[in-house]
Design an enzyme around this catalytic site. Structure first.
Site, PDB file in Angstrom:
ATOM      1  N   LYS A  47     -31.206 -77.761 103.382  1.00 31.91           N
ATOM      2  CA  LYS A  47     -32.138 -78.738 103.928  1.00 31.91           C
ATOM      3  C   LYS A  47     -33.598 -78.573 103.480  1.00 31.91           C
ATOM      4  CE  LYS A  47     -31.365 -77.045 107.974  1.00 31.91           C
ATOM      5  NZ  LYS A  47     -30.313 -75.970 107.687  1.00 31.91           N
ATOM      6  N   ARG A 122     -31.987 -79.466 117.275  1.00 35.50           N
ATOM      7  CA  ARG A 122     -30.753 -78.532 117.208  1.00 35.50           C
ATOM      8  C   ARG A 122     -29.926 -78.409 118.387  1.00 35.50           C
ATOM      9  NH1 ARG A 122     -33.219 -75.177 113.196  1.00 35.50           N
ATOM     10  NH2 ARG A 122     -31.609 -73.347 112.496  1.00 35.50           N
ATOM     11  N   ARG A 161     -31.367 -65.739  99.043  1.00 42.07           N
ATOM     12  CA  ARG A 161     -32.650 -66.519  98.919  1.00 42.07           C
ATOM     13  C   ARG A 161     -33.806 -65.565  98.868  1.00 42.07           C
ATOM     14  NH1 ARG A 161     -33.208 -70.942 103.771  1.00 42.07           N
ATOM     15  NH2 ARG A 161     -32.538 -69.070 104.986  1.00 42.07           N
ATOM     16  N   ARG A 194     -36.317 -63.424 104.114  1.00 42.26           N
ATOM     17  CA  ARG A 194     -36.251 -63.588 105.493  1.00 42.26           C
ATOM     18  C   ARG A 194     -35.646 -62.339 106.465  1.00 42.26           C
ATOM     19  NH1 ARG A 194     -35.369 -69.975 106.765  1.00 42.26           N
ATOM     20  NH2 ARG A 194     -34.153 -69.125 108.459  1.00 42.26           N
ATOM     21  N   ARG A 205     -26.198 -67.156 113.761  1.00 49.18           N
ATOM     22  CA  ARG A 205     -26.862 -68.351 113.331  1.00 49.18           C
ATOM     23  C   ARG A 205     -25.780 -69.534 113.311  1.00 49.18           C
ATOM     24  NH1 ARG A 205     -30.366 -66.800 108.373  1.00 49.18           N
ATOM     25  NH2 ARG A 205     -30.893 -68.852 108.439  1.00 49.18           N
TER      26      ARG A 205
HETATM   27  P1  AP5 Z   1     -32.167 -73.569 101.945  1.00 50.69           P
HETATM   28  O1  AP5 Z   1     -32.443 -74.960 101.445  1.00 50.69           O
HETATM   29  O2  AP5 Z   1     -33.356 -72.825 101.913  1.00 50.69           O
HETATM   30  O3  AP5 Z   1     -31.232 -73.662 103.426  1.00 50.69           O
HETATM   31  P2  AP5 Z   1     -31.570 -74.448 104.637  1.00 50.69           P
HETATM   32  O4  AP5 Z   1     -30.580 -75.413 104.937  1.00 50.69           O
HETATM   33  O5  AP5 Z   1     -33.181 -74.865 104.702  1.00 50.69           O
HETATM   34  O6  AP5 Z   1     -31.356 -73.185 105.506  1.00 50.69           O
HETATM   35  P3  AP5 Z   1     -32.223 -72.143 106.675  1.00 50.69           P
HETATM   36  O7  AP5 Z   1     -31.650 -70.847 106.603  1.00 50.69           O
HETATM   37  O8  AP5 Z   1     -33.682 -72.530 106.376  1.00 50.69           O
HETATM   38  O9  AP5 Z   1     -31.841 -73.057 107.943  1.00 50.69           O
HETATM   39  P4  AP5 Z   1     -31.772 -72.615 109.154  1.00 50.69           P
HETATM   40  O10 AP5 Z   1     -31.595 -73.802 109.997  1.00 50.69           O
HETATM   41  O11 AP5 Z   1     -30.918 -71.414 109.536  1.00 50.69           O
HETATM   42  O12 AP5 Z   1     -33.356 -71.794 109.455  1.00 50.69           O
HETATM   43  P5  AP5 Z   1     -34.466 -72.461 110.197  1.00 50.69           P
HETATM   44  O13 AP5 Z   1     -35.582 -71.922 109.571  1.00 50.69           O
HETATM   45  O14 AP5 Z   1     -34.645 -73.929 110.528  1.00 50.69           O
HETATM   46  O15 AP5 Z   1     -31.192 -72.815 100.769  1.00 50.69           O
HETATM   47  C1  AP5 Z   1     -30.419 -71.631 100.832  1.00 50.69           C
HETATM   48  C2  AP5 Z   1     -30.375 -71.224  99.734  1.00 50.69           C
HETATM   49  O16 AP5 Z   1     -29.427 -71.564  98.910  1.00 50.69           O
HETATM   50  C3  AP5 Z   1     -31.909 -71.146  98.890  1.00 50.69           C
HETATM   51  O17 AP5 Z   1     -31.994 -69.972  97.882  1.00 50.69           O
HETATM   52  C4  AP5 Z   1     -31.656 -72.295  97.807  1.00 50.69           C
HETATM   53  O18 AP5 Z   1     -32.170 -71.970  96.530  1.00 50.69           O
HETATM   54  C5  AP5 Z   1     -30.039 -72.170  97.849  1.00 50.69           C
HETATM   55  N1  AP5 Z   1     -29.550 -73.806  97.538  1.00 50.69           N
HETATM   56  C6  AP5 Z   1     -29.849 -74.731  98.153  1.00 50.69           C
HETATM   57  N2  AP5 Z   1     -28.911 -75.823  97.625  1.00 50.69           N
HETATM   58  C7  AP5 Z   1     -28.215 -75.433  97.107  1.00 50.69           C
HETATM   59  C8  AP5 Z   1     -27.125 -75.851  96.186  1.00 50.69           C
HETATM   60  N3  AP5 Z   1     -26.916 -77.081  96.554  1.00 50.69           N
HETATM   61  N4  AP5 Z   1     -26.489 -75.046  95.366  1.00 50.69           N
HETATM   62  C9  AP5 Z   1     -26.702 -73.774  95.309  1.00 50.69           C
HETATM   63  N5  AP5 Z   1     -27.562 -73.210  95.787  1.00 50.69           N
HETATM   64  C10 AP5 Z   1     -28.317 -73.867  96.869  1.00 50.69           C
HETATM   65  O19 AP5 Z   1     -34.471 -71.518 111.737  1.00 50.69           O
HETATM   66  C11 AP5 Z   1     -34.663 -70.310 111.792  1.00 50.69           C
HETATM   67  C12 AP5 Z   1     -34.500 -69.805 113.414  1.00 50.69           C
HETATM   68  O20 AP5 Z   1     -35.527 -70.481 113.952  1.00 50.69           O
HETATM   69  C13 AP5 Z   1     -33.342 -70.522 114.158  1.00 50.69           C
HETATM   70  O21 AP5 Z   1     -32.143 -69.368 113.876  1.00 50.69           O
HETATM   71  C14 AP5 Z   1     -33.755 -70.507 115.551  1.00 50.69           C
HETATM   72  O22 AP5 Z   1     -33.925 -68.846 116.075  1.00 50.69           O
HETATM   73  C15 AP5 Z   1     -35.288 -70.968 115.323  1.00 50.69           C
HETATM   74  N6  AP5 Z   1     -35.333 -72.508 115.378  1.00 50.69           N
HETATM   75  C16 AP5 Z   1     -35.824 -73.271 114.456  1.00 50.69           C
HETATM   76  N7  AP5 Z   1     -35.711 -74.654 114.667  1.00 50.69           N
HETATM   77  C17 AP5 Z   1     -35.375 -74.408 116.123  1.00 50.69           C
HETATM   78  C18 AP5 Z   1     -34.813 -75.583 117.055  1.00 50.69           C
HETATM   79  N8  AP5 Z   1     -35.159 -76.940 116.801  1.00 50.69           N
HETATM   80  N9  AP5 Z   1     -34.513 -75.232 118.326  1.00 50.69           N
HETATM   81  C19 AP5 Z   1     -34.322 -73.951 118.671  1.00 50.69           C
HETATM   82  N10 AP5 Z   1     -34.636 -72.630 117.857  1.00 50.69           N
HETATM   83  C20 AP5 Z   1     -35.086 -73.239 116.540  1.00 50.69           C
END
Ligand code: AP5
Length: 247
Positions: A47, A122, A161, A194, A205
């Protein structure tokens, strides 16, 4: 002109090249259709990798609740203090906290042409509250991009990452390595990992994703808004799919 306490910028102080670049960007953006998008998918599904590309193509703002919460934790705001523990355990932060930050953010001028919601909603409660917020503005979600991918692929993506904190640029030690290991290509500043990007926290997660977030896909499927992407493909191929879906 900026005066005491006024945070506005004195345009005379902005270099001409920056002004011209911004003017050209705004002219290009004027012809783009408005879009209100949700990117949904498990941790590491891509994402955050695809969001900046979509943002630039369609002149949208990119609202990533995870990034906003991490910034709040780093600066120890009241929001950050409340969110810290849940985030470190890989659990979700309370609905009220995140709904509040999104409600404020989507009203900003940079979101005028629409937005990309990355990591929100979410839970079904968050989705319902978002839809109420948008209904009050006379708008609605145009599309939900569902980053479909098998859990087995995600551990390698998450543990490899690397992030440049101030720009949000993301690298991967195997799939998207920086030119020099551990260093940002553009600024030369150090990259970080992270705290929640460990195999152990990933388990929680993913559990939260399947239990609380997958029902959001069903919620928007019933409204006919969901398109499934093959998020297991290489990054460039996922980008092609995204562009086809949004064209
Ligand atoms: P990347 O694109 O960085 O992955 P992502 O989908 O953005 O994953 P996140 O880990 O950031 O999502 P998340 O939902 O767990 O975390 P968030 O910050 O929202 O890709 C990952 C890696 O793979 C990178 O190194 C990239 O280079 C590589 N890659 C990407 N695409 C690729 C491909 N096609 N092929 C090969 N490699 C690839 O949330 C964190 C925390 O915040 C949650 O756990 C929760 O506690 C809180 N939180 C956030 N939002 C909410 C909400 N709405 N409600 C409640 N709590 C929340």
């Amino acid at each position: 002109m900026a005066s005491g306490g006024d945070a506005s910028v004195n345009l005379e102080d902005v270099p001409s090249l920056n002004l011209m670049t911004e003017l050209l960007r705004r002219m290009k953006c004027a012809s783009k259709p408005d879009k209100r998008l949700i990117l949904i998918g498990p941790p590491g599904s891509g994402k955050g990798t695809q969001s900046p590309i979509i943002k630039d193509e369609y002149c949208l703002c990119h609202l990533a609740t995870g990034d906003m919460l991490r910034a709040a934790v780093a600066t120890k705001t009241p929001l950050g203090v409340k969110a810290k523990e849940a985030m470190e355990k890989g659990e979700l932060v309370s609905d009220d906290l995140v709904v509040g930050i999104i409600d404020d953010a989507i009203k900003k001028p940079s979101c005028q042409k629409g937005f990309i919601l990355d990591g929100f909603p979410r839970t079904v409660v968050q989705a319902e509250k978002l839809d109420d917020m948008l209904a009050k503005q006379g708008t609605k979600i145009d599309k939900v991009l569902n980053f479909s991918i098998d859990d087995a692929i995600l551990e390698e993506r998450i543990t490899g990452r690397w992030i440049h904190p101030s720009s949000g640029r993301t690298y991967h030690s195997k799939f998207a390595p920086p030119k020099v290991p551990g260093v940002d290509d553009v600024t030369g500043e150090p990259l970080i990992q992270r705290k929640d990007d460990t195999a152990a926290v990933l388990k929680s997660r993913l559990e939260a994703f399947h239990r609380q977030t997958e029902p959001v896909v069903d919620y928007y499927s019933k409204k006919g808004a969901v398109t499934n992407l093959h998020a297991d493909k290489p990054t460039e191929e996922v980008t092609k799919e995204v562009k086809m879906v949004l064209s």
